[in-house]
Write a protein that holds these residues in place. Structure first.
Motif, PDB file in Angstrom:
ATOM      1  N   TYR A 191     -15.537  -3.440 -22.145  1.00 35.97           N
ATOM      2  CA  TYR A 191     -15.936  -4.020 -23.128  1.00 35.97           C
ATOM      3  C   TYR A 191     -14.793  -3.561 -24.443  1.00 35.97           C
ATOM      4  N   LEU A 192     -14.368  -4.687 -25.270  1.00 41.35           N
ATOM      5  CA  LEU A 192     -13.454  -3.981 -26.318  1.00 41.35           C
ATOM      6  C   LEU A 192     -14.010  -4.437 -27.683  1.00 41.35           C
ATOM      7  N   LYS A 193     -14.142  -3.501 -28.521  1.00 39.99           N
ATOM      8  CA  LYS A 193     -14.530  -3.475 -29.885  1.00 39.99           C
ATOM      9  C   LYS A 193     -13.730  -2.963 -30.996  1.00 39.99           C
ATOM     10  N   ALA A 194     -13.620  -3.691 -32.121  1.00 39.96           N
ATOM     11  CA  ALA A 194     -12.802  -3.209 -33.105  1.00 39.96           C
ATOM     12  C   ALA A 194     -13.894  -2.519 -34.408  1.00 39.96           C
ATOM     13  N   TYR A 195     -13.498  -1.598 -34.901  1.00 39.13           N
ATOM     14  CA  TYR A 195     -14.102  -0.904 -36.159  1.00 39.13           C
ATOM     15  C   TYR A 195     -13.106  -0.144 -36.902  1.00 39.13           C
ATOM     16  N   ASN A 196     -13.222  -0.372 -38.366  1.00 39.84           N
ATOM     17  CA  ASN A 196     -12.776  -0.003 -39.117  1.00 39.84           C
ATOM     18  C   ASN A 196     -11.232   0.168 -38.873  1.00 39.84           C
ATOM     19  N   ASN A 197     -10.707  -1.017 -38.644  1.00 39.18           N
ATOM     20  CA  ASN A 197      -9.322  -1.384 -38.198  1.00 39.18           C
ATOM     21  C   ASN A 197      -8.474  -0.396 -37.092  1.00 39.18           C
ATOM     22  N   ARG A 198      -9.591  -0.198 -36.186  1.00 43.73           N
ATOM     23  CA  ARG A 198      -9.348   0.432 -34.959  1.00 43.73           C
ATOM     24  C   ARG A 198      -9.927  -0.398 -33.713  1.00 43.73           C
ATOM     25  N   TRP A 199      -9.130  -0.300 -32.461  1.00 39.45           N
ATOM     26  CA  TRP A 199      -9.702  -1.015 -31.325  1.00 39.45           C
ATOM     27  C   TRP A 199     -10.074   0.049 -30.357  1.00 39.45           C
ATOM     28  N   PHE A 200     -11.243  -0.202 -29.619  1.00 41.06           N
ATOM     29  CA  PHE A 200     -12.048   0.855 -28.553  1.00 41.06           C
ATOM     30  C   PHE A 200     -12.173  -0.244 -27.468  1.00 41.06           C
ATOM     31  N   VAL A 201     -11.951   0.664 -26.369  1.00 37.27           N
ATOM     32  CA  VAL A 201     -12.219   0.005 -24.936  1.00 37.27           C
ATOM     33  C   VAL A 201     -13.279   0.852 -24.485  1.00 37.27           C
TER      34      VAL A 201
END
Length: 336
Positions: A191-201
């Motif tokens: 899963y990929l998720k963006a939060y506060n102008n950052r991307w996380f996998v």
């Protein structure tokens, strides 16, 4: 325009020739450059004709192509070709007419989903594309979206997306903020998720069944893994993030009831942009509004609350209020 499958390879090869200031490219040189580019890409030897080069140049000079401006310089009985503007490249221009029409068709298709449930992103996507490519006919900038142009790791976004889509394991070189040396491990992305102008996998490492998240800006390299892909049979990410602000959560964490007193003067900001989906109004006073949240007490949530400063007061849980108080005291000491 030539419609065969090698056309774009030839355009790119010609673009490099026209923009090379250190060499004169005559017609025969252009033919050789295009033939070599096709062979390098396909592995098959192909001979590009003079007629094909002339047709390609004609298309590149047209409005349907890139409207390039060529300097055709006589050298004895021969002519060599170069751009009038030595810094020009077809890759510097956003879209040619044909590409613009293709984008407009795609936007028209997307626009049919506007207003439909689960397609809220379409409205913003349409505006982003129309603004970036000036598809409304205006070259003046009239809208700007929040972004971080200096963010690292975005080059891995499409690789990770494809790995999730096609269920492929990866080997990732990673160096967290607190790590002295990089680590390398097999990773199964979900899963990929963006939060506060950052991307996380989000995914699992090979020797673990626990879900973990990696910040893309801390990834040093990504390559295909040889391990069999371990599918996600446990986590429903819609449910996983339902009680969460941000992306971090302890394995055994449970959401907590949070009571916050918001200054009446600040309430419109939190009313129109709720802290979390569970936000409910419990009581309204002359000078304050009491709200209730049901959320995980993770790092992102605490950071968000602290950013509200004197405009809010945590009433419950007491441990959260005490933690923010200690942060405030440390902050005050910095300025004394």
């Amino acid at each position: 325009m030539a419609t065969n499958k090698h056309a774009m390879i030839r355009y790119q090869a010609l673009d490099k020739c026209f923009g090379n200031p250190g060499r004169k490219y005559f017609l025969e040189d252009l033919m050789d450059a295009c033939s070599k580019a096709i062979e390098d890409f396909t592995g098959s030897a192909v001979s590009v004709s003079k007629r094909q080069i002339f047709e390609d140049i004609k298309f590149m000079e047209s409005a349907q192509g890139w409207s390039i401006e060529l300097d055709k310089v006589k050298d004895g009985r021969r002519v060599f070709y170069r751009y009038l503007d030595r810094k020009y490249s077809i890759n510097n221009r956003l879209l040619n007419e044909q590409e613009e029409n293709q984008v407009k068709e795609a936007l028209l298709t997307l626009s049919r989903f506007k207003g439909m449930p689960q397609f809220e992103w379409v409205e913003e996507m349409l505006l982003r594309l129309e603004s970036s490519f000036h598809l409304k006919g205006s070259t003046d900038k009239i809208i700007e979206f929040e972004q971080n142009p200096y963010l690292r790791g975005l080059e891995y976004l499409s690789i990770l997306f494809d790995a999730i889509l096609y269920r492929q394991s990866l080997v990732i070189d990673y160096k967290g903020f607190k790590q002295v040396k990089k680590t390398s491990f097999h990773f199964h992305p979900y899963y990929l998720k963006a939060y506060n102008n950052r991307w996380f996998v989000f995914g699992c490492q090979e020797q673990s069944d626990h879900l973990t998240n990696l910040a893309l800006d801390r990834i040093l390299n990504v390559r295909s893994g040889k391990m069999k892909y371990k599918p996600n049979d446990v986590v429903n990410f819609d449910d996983y993030f339902e009680d969460t602000v941000g992306v971090t959560m302890a394995t055994d964490a449970k959401p907590a009831q949070v009571l916050i007193e918001v200054a009446r003067s600040y309430w419109p900001y939190i009313e129109t942009k709720p802290i979390h989906g569970s936000q409910k109004v419990k009581r309204v006073k002359k000078d304050s509004v009491l709200i209730e949240l049901y959320v995980h007490l993770n790092y992102e949530f605490k950071t968000l609350l602290f950013s509200f400063g004197e405009n809010i007061k945590i009433l419950q849980p007491e441990a959260l209020a005490q933690e923010l108080l200690e942060k405030a005291i440390k902050l005050i000491k910095h300025y004394r």
